[in-house]
Design an enzyme around this catalytic site. Structure first.
Site: not given
Length: 235
Positions: A34, A63, A69-70, A182, A191
């Site tokens: 990622k 994200k 459109n963008t 984890r 988290q």
């Protein structure tokens, strides 16, 4: 050869050199990787090329959240760069998600998965209340995930605690990507809603994002191999 493991290793590094160094210690047959905002901002699209050269499939975790459109243009650029998965914020709304999905469908031979982010795993109910959302994380995830599916998304990012509910309500083919994964005994970090790999897969998750438990380990490939073995893979 496509990676058979559900594990996606988060390369959350401030420099391209550090991320490539870690990637070289991993195995593209045992995980995907990622690329998030910090790494992409410092390295630019070249990081995608370098990771592809090493054989990795890439989840581009930027994200996107902007006017339709963008965002549609941005996800198309990501797909043309060959990424395996890209994401947008479901809170951007139906028109934004539909525009993105429709734009990808028009690309010839597109194979990039388009995923929507629901509620960040660092957020709890008090965080939602502060931004004007009077709902539990579970309720808001459920609402956004249903909107994402009806807007043409391939799946959503959600915590493992929501995976079972979403799998039951939205179908087992709707892709569930789970961060906050984890191994048992690991530090929780920032988290707030976490599970182990085995627990998350049992709950219905399709892909598991793991960062520091692997990247900060003395022997990252050993931790990765053990996680896959726990899942019944590559033992």
């Amino acid at each position: 050869m496509s990676c058979q493991s559900p594990i996606v290793v988060a390369l959350d590094y401030p420099t391209m050199a550090q991320s490539i160094e870690m990637a070289k210690r991993l195995d593209p047959e045992q995980c995907r990787v990622k690329v998030g905002k910090e790494l992409f901002t410092t390295a630019g699209p070249v990081i995608l090329d370098e990771l592809h050269k090493l054989g990795f499939e890439i989840f581009l975790d930027l994200k996107f959240h902007d006017i339709p459109n963008t965002v549609a243009n941005a996800v198309c650029v990501a797909a043309k760069a060959g990424v395996w998965m890209v994401n947008v914020h479901a809170s951007g709304g139906r028109r934004m998600m539909e525009a993105s999905a429709n734009a990808l469908q028009k690309l010839p031979d597109n194979k990039t998965l388009l995923i929507a982010v629901t509620v960040l795993t660092s957020m709890d109910q008090s965080d939602l209340i502060e931004i004007g959302i009077d709902a539990t994380p579970e309720q808001h995830v459920k609402r956004l995930a249903a909107l994402a599916k009806s807007s043409g998304m391939d799946g959503v990012v959600c915590s493992a605690q929501e995976s079972s509910m979403l799998s039951a309500e939205l179908g087992k083919d709707f892709v569930l990507v789970t961060p906050g994964i984890r191994p048992a005994g690991s530090d929780q970090g920032d988290q707030k809603r976490i599970m182990t790999p085995v627990e998350a897969m049992a709950a219905g998750s399709h892909y598991l994002v793991m960062g520091r438990p692997i990247t900060q380990a003395n022997d990252p490939i050993a931790v990765l191999t053990q996680a896959n073995a726990d899942l019944g893979l590559m033992a």
